[in-house]
Every structure is written in C-alpha cells, then in structure tokens.
Enzyme design. Structure first.
Site, PDB file in Angstrom:
ATOM      1  N   LEU A   1       3.499  30.605  -1.378  1.00  0.00           N
ATOM      2  CA  LEU A   1       4.670  30.798  -2.127  1.00  0.00           C
ATOM      3  C   LEU A   1       5.711  29.453  -1.505  1.00  0.00           C
ATOM      4  CD1 LEU A   1       6.508  32.288   0.563  1.00  0.00           C
ATOM      5  CD2 LEU A   1       4.474  33.976   0.937  1.00  0.00           C
TER       6      LEU A   1
ATOM      7  N   ASP B   1       9.677  30.028   0.277  1.00  0.00           N
ATOM      8  CA  ASP B   1      10.934  30.848   0.730  1.00  0.00           C
ATOM      9  C   ASP B   1      11.913  30.081   0.573  1.00  0.00           C
ATOM     10  OD1 ASP B   1      12.424  31.972   1.821  1.00  0.00           O
ATOM     11  OD2 ASP B   1      10.991  31.865   4.250  1.00  0.00           O
TER      12      ASP B   1
ATOM     13  N   ALA C   1       3.377  28.370   2.474  1.00  0.00           N
ATOM     14  CA  ALA C   1       4.499  28.973   2.708  1.00  0.00           C
ATOM     15  C   ALA C   1       5.856  27.853   2.515  1.00  0.00           C
ATOM     16  CB  ALA C   1       5.423  30.097   3.458  1.00  0.00           C
ATOM     17  N   LYS C   2       6.238  27.110   1.012  1.00  0.00           N
ATOM     18  CA  LYS C   2       6.621  26.714   1.324  1.00  0.00           C
ATOM     19  C   LYS C   2       8.420  27.075   2.364  1.00  0.00           C
ATOM     20  CE  LYS C   2       9.677  23.574  -0.835  1.00  0.00           C
ATOM     21  NZ  LYS C   2      11.357  23.335  -2.236  1.00  0.00           N
ATOM     22  N   TYR C   3       8.456  26.125   3.446  1.00  0.00           N
ATOM     23  CA  TYR C   3       9.246  26.757   4.106  1.00  0.00           C
ATOM     24  C   TYR C   3      10.506  26.045   4.537  1.00  0.00           C
ATOM     25  CZ  TYR C   3      10.496  29.874   8.732  1.00  0.00           C
ATOM     26  OH  TYR C   3      11.902  30.410   9.468  1.00  0.00           O
TER      27      TYR C   3
END
Length: 325
Positions: free
Chosen positions: A148, A150, A176-178
């Site tokens: 996902l 973010d 998650a791409k943070y």
C-alpha cells in the site's frame, strides 16, 4: 489462500521506475507517449545493478496520466522484460474500487508478483473506507500481495496507527510505502507487528533502523534510476551493522536531495512531484525519463533547476560509491 510473496520476504531496495516518455509526450495530443525501448533498457539496468524489487505506476511513475492502452502496454513490457528475475509490484490505482480491481486482475494475469496500490483520491477517505477499500481488493484477488501507498498529500491524510492495526489483519497487505520516519513511526510499527513491513524512503533508512532495527528491512526509492551504488552501499552497511558508514551515506543522500523540495517542504514538493522527479532522473544521466505528461507538465524554472542540481549531485555520489562495491 497462498500469497506469491509474503511480508517475511520483504527485504532490500524497492525501486519505483518512471514511465519513460517520448518527445512530445507533454502535449495533450500525443497518441502513445511511452518510450518502450527505454523501458526495456531501464529494467535491465536496474536488474544488472542488483535492485531487489521493481515497482511501477506510483506518482512519479505517472499512473494517473497514462491512457489505458499505455498503462497496459507499459506494464506488459516491464513484466516481460523482467522475466522473473526480480519481483514486480505493479501499480493499478484508479479513482474507484471496481476499475482498480479490474486493472489488478490484468496485472496478475500478466505475471506481476503483486500490486502497488494507493487509494482513490477524489475525496478523503475515513478509516472504514480505507479498510473497506483494501478489503474489497483482497477479496477480489485473494492470492495477490499488496504494497500500500501511504502518502498524506496524495491521499488527503496520513494512515493512523489504529487504521494500520486494522489493515494488518488483511493478509494480502505485506508492506507499505512509508513517507516519513517521524514521531508516528514507532506507533505505526507497533500497530502492524510482523504483518506489514513499513518501508521508509532511502534517506530515512538509517533512522528507521536505529529506532526499530528488527523492522527496517526494506526501503522504497526512485534513486535507483539515478544509480544503485549509494543504495547498495547503504544496504550493505545496515545489514552488516556498520553505523558509521550508514550514517555517512544517509548524510550524503540528504545533502543531494536538499534542493528537491521547493521552499523546503513536502507540500510544495507534492504540487510538482512528477515534474521534479523526472527532471532529476534526466539530470543524473543514466535514464531518459522524457518529459512529464499533462496536466502535470508545468513547473517554475527555479524549482526545475533545484531538481537538476539534485540529479547532478546524485551522479557524483554514484561515482563515489561505485568505488566501494
């Protein structure tokens, strides 16, 4: 359900590639804007230079500005060229759930390892809507791993720890791409446990590793398009516990990126995200990302020059760190 790729396999450098554009792609009347030959060359370059995973069609991958046929042929080209040599997480985000699911099914049928999914962004989504969206995609594609996205600017809000805890119960979501390792990072790490790997950007990897050494297993980046050497040295330093070297590479990366953010803030960067990233990729000299597609094809010259400087400085780091490999 048997996922093709799990959270326990999320390691290393996840590079998002641009969608290379032909001359004239910045015009509204361009019929097929994708440079497919350059797409093949970039994929092969990344793999030959030891990227761990390739991702497509996020923001600067121009998932929002490709036509349907361009999106399809580009991802077919990437997946065919990769030919199983590294995992591919391909972008399918649209403005609604049904089109996202349709695209996601196409990508998995093409041979993608998994999906790179933001959330619909026409209006802000609350916690139930976010969880419901990803749950619907998981129900439709039960064997598709999901990374996902973010991004609080693109998606009108940061995912909260409570929302992350609920998302962590969806088996498909593995990472998650943070965007930023800040005060909320440790709360988010605690919320997801071992179910989701929060991937910071390259210049935050050192700090994520210092704060949560057992959790900082992977990063997302676009800088592999400018040269993999600094990233590979950083990866080796973190994996070997060489704090001094990891800190030095991080300092060099942050210095190189210093003029990428207009007025020094992420909000203004987000207004020109695609343009700035493509300009710096082109300036670094390893790829020909081409022009940005409309409507995100205009940018003040002072901001463009800041991005060119980033590309030139990163090229110098590529030369410096190549000697250490």
């Amino acid at each position: 359900m048997s996922l093709r790729f799990t959270a326990q396999q999320v390691r290393g450098i996840y590079n998002i590639m641009p969608t290379p554009a032909v001359p004239g792609a910045d015009r509204w009347d361009c019929e097929d804007s994708v440079d497919y030959d350059e797409t093949v060359r970039i994929v092969n370059m990344l793999i030959e230079n030891h990227v761990d995973v390739i991702m497509t069609n996020g923001t600067f991958g121009e998932g929002a500005t490709l036509t349907e046929p361009e999106w399809r042929k580009f991802n077919e080209t990437v997946i065919r060229t990769v030919n199983g040599r590294v995992p591919v997480f391909a972008g399918a985000t649209t403005l609604n759930t049904r089109d996202t699911i349709r695209r996601s099914k196409e990508l998995m049928e093409m041979g993608a390892t998994g999906l790179f999914l933001g959330r619909p962004m026409w209006q802000e989504m609350d916690e139930d809507a976010i969880v419901g969206y990803y749950s619907d995609v998981a129900e439709a594609l039960p064997d598709a791993p999901i990374i996902l996205y973010d991004n609080p600017e693109a998606f009108k809000g940061k995912i909260t720890p409570r929302t992350y805890a609920r998302l962590a119960k969806i088996p498909n979501i593995i990472a998650a791409k943070y965007i930023s390792v800040s005060a909320q990072y440790l709360a988010d790490v605690a919320a997801v446990g071992d179910n989701i790997v929060l991937m910071p950007m390259d210049s935050d990897w050192y700090y994520a590793w210092k704060w949560a050494p057992d959790k900082a297993k992977a990063i997302w980046t676009g800088s592999g398009n400018c040269g993999m050497a600094p990233l590979l040295v950083l990866k080796k330093a973190i994996e070997s516990g060489d704090e001094e070297l990891a800190k030095q590479v991080t300092s060099d990366l942050r210095d190189a990126y210093s003029t990428l953010f207009p007025k020094g803030n992420f909000h203004d960067f987000s207004i020109y995200n695609i343009q700035l990233e493509k300009i710096r990729f082109n300036a670094a000299g390893l790829v020909n990302a081409g022009p940005a597609r409309p409507p995100y094809n205009r940018i003040p010259e002072e901001y463009a020059e800041g991005a060119r400087l980033v590309g030139r400085k990163y090229a110098a780091l590529q030369e410096k760190y190549s000697k250490m490999l």
